[in-house]
Structure formats: structure tokens, C-alpha cells
Design an enzyme around this catalytic site. Structure first.
Site, mmCIF file in Angstrom:
data_model
loop_
_atom_site.group_PDB
_atom_site.id
_atom_site.type_symbol
_atom_site.label_atom_id
_atom_site.label_comp_id
_atom_site.label_asym_id
_atom_site.label_seq_id
_atom_site.Cartn_x
_atom_site.Cartn_y
_atom_site.Cartn_z
ATOM 1 C CB ALA A 203 -0.937 0.000 1.210
ATOM 2 C CG HIS A 204 4.888 1.701 2.037
ATOM 3 N ND1 HIS A 204 6.071 2.357 1.773
ATOM 4 C CD2 HIS A 204 5.196 0.389 2.117
ATOM 5 C CE1 HIS A 204 7.057 1.454 1.718
ATOM 6 N NE2 HIS A 204 6.551 0.259 1.918
ATOM 7 C CB CYS A 329 16.195 -2.093 1.246
ATOM 8 S SG CYS A 329 14.561 -1.892 0.587
HETATM 9 C C1 LIG Z 1 9.143 -1.582 -1.451
HETATM 10 C C2 LIG Z 1 9.230 -2.833 -2.240
HETATM 11 C C3 LIG Z 1 9.013 -4.092 -1.639
HETATM 12 C C4 LIG Z 1 8.770 -4.244 -0.166
HETATM 13 O O1 LIG Z 1 7.528 -3.732 0.221
HETATM 14 P P1 LIG Z 1 7.214 -3.427 1.767
HETATM 15 O O2 LIG Z 1 5.723 -3.289 1.786
HETATM 16 O O3 LIG Z 1 7.926 -2.168 2.098
HETATM 17 O O4 LIG Z 1 7.675 -4.594 2.567
HETATM 18 C C5 LIG Z 1 9.095 -5.196 -2.436
HETATM 19 N N1 LIG Z 1 9.361 -5.103 -3.752
HETATM 20 C C6 LIG Z 1 9.559 -3.931 -4.356
HETATM 21 C C7 LIG Z 1 9.846 -3.899 -5.811
HETATM 22 C C8 LIG Z 1 9.512 -2.758 -3.619
HETATM 23 O O5 LIG Z 1 9.745 -1.603 -4.231
#
Ligand SMILES: *Cc1c(COP(=O)(O)O)cnc(C)c1O
Length: 387
Positions: A203-204, A329
Site C-alpha cells: 500500500a505505501h 533498503c
Molecule cells: C518496497 C518494495 C518491496 C517491499 O515492500 P514493503 O511493503 O515495504 O515490505 C518489495 N518489492 C519492491 C519492488 C519494492 O519496491
């Protein structure tokens, strides 16, 4: 008053849309019920809100509401898909195919599975960041149980040929998982047309709250099987136990509903702004270059190298600009991007790369300020010589 921040890190996270926040708020206070409490109105009200959000999420990806499992985010969705399929298919085979430019939440579970006796092929990509489907076909063996390829990359925004991969997977009777996090709300995601069995969403990354995501799990026959990571109250059809994050899920649903109506216009506006930023920087910074395919790309992504000035140095001088050199990350490590490395970019260019993620609230004025700001600082630092 501190200067207003220009936020160009929308691949790391997006601000919650005020309309999303408004939809969520009652579920923290007067509508606080547990969606599993069917014995009273508060519980039933929460359940109704969750089911309505499930429809909104499903509708945006052309799925059926019964095919959506709510999770605590896409990291969990990716872990659930990879580990859940691996465990249930162990008797059939032990081979998984993925790509070296996937998100860490795909690569690290793959490493874990390798430690448990699975074998994983990490495909390379070309200079544009795209994988070659013929190469993928060659990597498949009778022991291959799962292919995991992302729809759009979180650093360079390139869009993989997922529909083709879906066809190959189906022909060979191999399950196909797709991390579609960065594509949601940016480009059309049709899980049926793409031939996807499992897809991860967060969602974020789409103007919703943090800590809530979804896994699409195809329900048509032959139904793929999956073992849960979390066991307990058997929520979400037993695939994800734990009390549902009702406000978060409501926000996710609202965010998807907004995308459904606004995505086409927003995508056009953002790709225009992105091109304006790109052209401005190319014109003002000698030797600047764009990384990744420009035709197969998300509308709001730009990734550029500015040779001669390390990204960390540049970013530290860009005071009112929220931007990153690559994946959030990894921003705690000094290691330059493994995604750009996979494209064959030499180390000196990888160290000098910035990722721009435009968003719903980015304005043309901000783009012009960014262009001027970056080119001024770059030219200043490059003169001094910081290589
Ligand atoms: C941000 C992201 C995730 C991880 O999502 P979260 O909800 O923050 O755990 C996984 N895959 C991709 C491609 C992302 O950009």
C-alpha cells in the site's frame, strides 16, 4: 521556517493521500472492531470495510476479491509466495528461476531456500535492464517449480516482459510469481492477461499506509497451492493468520480506488514531468546519462549517472531535496547498486547515480528547481574535483 522539501523518493515510499487518511481515521476510533468478531455490529462493520477494500484492490489488478490475501506488506507477500510455494512443491522439484535485479525481499528468501537445499538460477539482464525470455526458457528444467520476476524495477523503473513470461510458465506447467509493487497505480496491472499465479503489492508505494500489502493468489483451476508463513487464527482463508489491520486495509482499498480513476491522467502528467527533468539535466550536466530502458519504463522513474561526482557527495549538498542513489533498503550500505551492476555499468558510474521517483504531489516548479539545483551543485563539485 525550514525550506519546503522537494520529495523525489517515491519509490521508497509515498506520502499517504489525504483522502486515504480520511477514509482510515474512523477505523482507529469509533469503528475499531475486529473484522473476525461476527457476533456484534462493530465486528461486522469492520469486516464489511475489509471486504469492500478487498474488492477495490482486486478490481485495480483485474482479479476476483477472493483472490486477495492481505499481508503486512510486500516483503511478507514475497516471502509467503516464495517459501510457501517451495515448501508445498518440494516433492515436484527444487529449482527456482529469478532475476539478479529483483528486490531484496525476493533475493534473500531465495538465498534462504538455497541454504535449505533448493537450487536457484539468477538470470542476468541486458544493458537496458531487461531480461531475455529465451534465456529464461533455457534455464527451466523438469525440476523447476517457480519463476519469480518483478513487473517493474524499484531502482530503474524498467518493465520486464511479464506477459511473455506468464505464457512460458503456463506452457511448462510452472508457477509464476510477480513482484508488482512498483507498478501498482502507475501502469495497468492485469494479473489475468499477464498469466500471473501470485503477485505481491504494497500500500505505501501507492499513497496508502505502511505495513499493509497483499498477495494475489489465483483461484482458477488448477489452483496453485501455498503453505502459510503464519499460523494461528486462520484469517485470510488460513493463508495469513493474525488480526487484520483494518485501518490499513481500508486505506489500501481507498488508495486503489483513487488509482483506478486517476491513473491514466496521472501517468501522462508524470511522464511529461519526468521527461522535462531528464532533458533539463542532460542539457545542463556534461556527460550525464540515463540508466535503463527508456521505452519499457514506469512513467515516474528516472535513474541517471553524473560522472565525476559521487552520489553521496551530491545528495549531501542537495539540502531540501529528498532523493536517493538507489534502493532505500540499501541506502545504509555504501555498496553501489547491484541493479546498475547487473546492467554492466562500471563502478565509477554506479557510484555517481541518482534515482528520481516523481509522485502525485510533484509539481513542474519543483522539477525545474531540482534541475537547477542539481546542475549547479554538480558543476561546483566537479570543478573542485571529488572523484
Ligand atoms: C518496497 C518494495 C518491496 C517491499 O515492500 P514493503 O511493503 O515495504 O515490505 C518489495 N518489492 C519492491 C519492488 C519494492 O519496491
Amino acid at each position: 521556517m525550514p525550506k519546503k522539501i522537494i520529495y523525489l523518493d517515491n519509490h521508497a515510499t509515498t506520502p499517504v493521500d489525504p483522502r486515504v487518511l480520511k477514509a482510515m481515521l474512523p477505523y482507529f476510533s469509533q469503528k475499531f472492531g475486529n473484522a473476525a468478531s461476527r457476533t456484534h455490529d462493530l465486528g461486522r462493520e469492520a469486516e464489511k470495510a475489509v471486504e469492500s477494500a478487498r474488492h477495490e484492490v482486486a478490481s485495480l489488478i483485474h482479479a476476483d476479491a477472493r483472490e486477495i490475501i492481505f499481508t503486512g506488506g510486500a516483503t511478507e507477500s514475497n516471502n509467503l509466495a516464495l517459501k510457501g510455494v517451495a515448501e508445498v512443491c518440494r516433492d515436484k522439484g527444487n529449482h527456482i528461476v529469478t532475476v539478479g535485479t529483483e528486490h531484496k525481499s525476493v533475493l534473500d528468501p531465495c538465498r534462504r531456500l538455497e541454504a535449505q537445499g533448493f537450487s536457484v538460477t539468477y538470470l542476468g539482464v541486458d544493458g537496458e535492464g531487461l531480461l531475455n525470455v529465451e534465456e529464461l526458457k533455457k534455464a527451466l528444467t523438469p525440476k523447476t517449480i517457480l519463476i519469480s520476476v518483478m513487473l517493474a524495477n524499484n531502482e530503474i523503473g524498467v518493465i520486464q516482459p511479464v506477459a511473455e513470461i506468464g505464457r512460458v510458465a503456463k506452457e511448462r506447467g510452472i508457477l509464476f510469481h510477480c513482484d508488482a509493487v512498483q507498478a501498482l497505480g502507475r501502469i495497468s496491472v492485469n494479473v489475468k492477461a499477464l498469466g500471473i499465479d501470485f503477485a505481491s503489492f504494497s500500500a505505501h508505494k501507492n499513497y496508502g499506509p505502511k505495513g499493509v500489502g497483499a498477495l494475489y493468489l489465483r483461484k482458477s483451476e488448477p489452483r496453485p497451492r501455498l503453505l502459510p508463513l503464519l499460523e494461528g487464527g486462520a484469517q485470510e482463508g488460513g493463508f495469513r493468520s493474525g488480526t487484520l489491520n483494518v485501518p490499513g486495509i481500508v486505506g489500501f482499498g481507498k488508495a486503489c480506488r483513487i488509482s483506478q480513476s486517476e491513473m491514466p491522467t496521472e501517468a501522462k502528467r508524470l511522464s511529461k514531468l519526468r521527461d522535462r527533468l531528464r532533458n533539463g539535466l542532460l542539457a545542463k550536466v556534461n556527460g550525464a546519462r540515463v540508466n535503463g530502458s527508456e521505452s519499457q519504463r514506469l512513467p515516474h522513474n528516472l535513474n541517471m549517472s553524473f560522472p565525476g561526482v559521487p552520489a553521496g557527495k551530491l545528495i549531501s549538498k542537495l539540502k531540501n531535496l529528498a532523493i536517493s542513489s538507489g534502493s532505500a533498503c540499501l541506502s545504509t550500505s555504501t555498496e553501489p547498486s547491484y541493479v546498475l551492476k547487473a546492467l554492466g555499468l562500471p563502478e565509477e558510474l554506479r557510484r555517481c547515480s541518482l534515482r528520481f521517483g516523481l509522485g502525485r504531489f510533484t509539481t513542474e516548479k519543483e522539477i525545474d528547481q531540482t534541475t537547477i539545483h542539481i546542475s549547479n551543485i554538480y558543476n561546483e563539485l566537479n570543478k573542485v574535483g571529488h572523484v
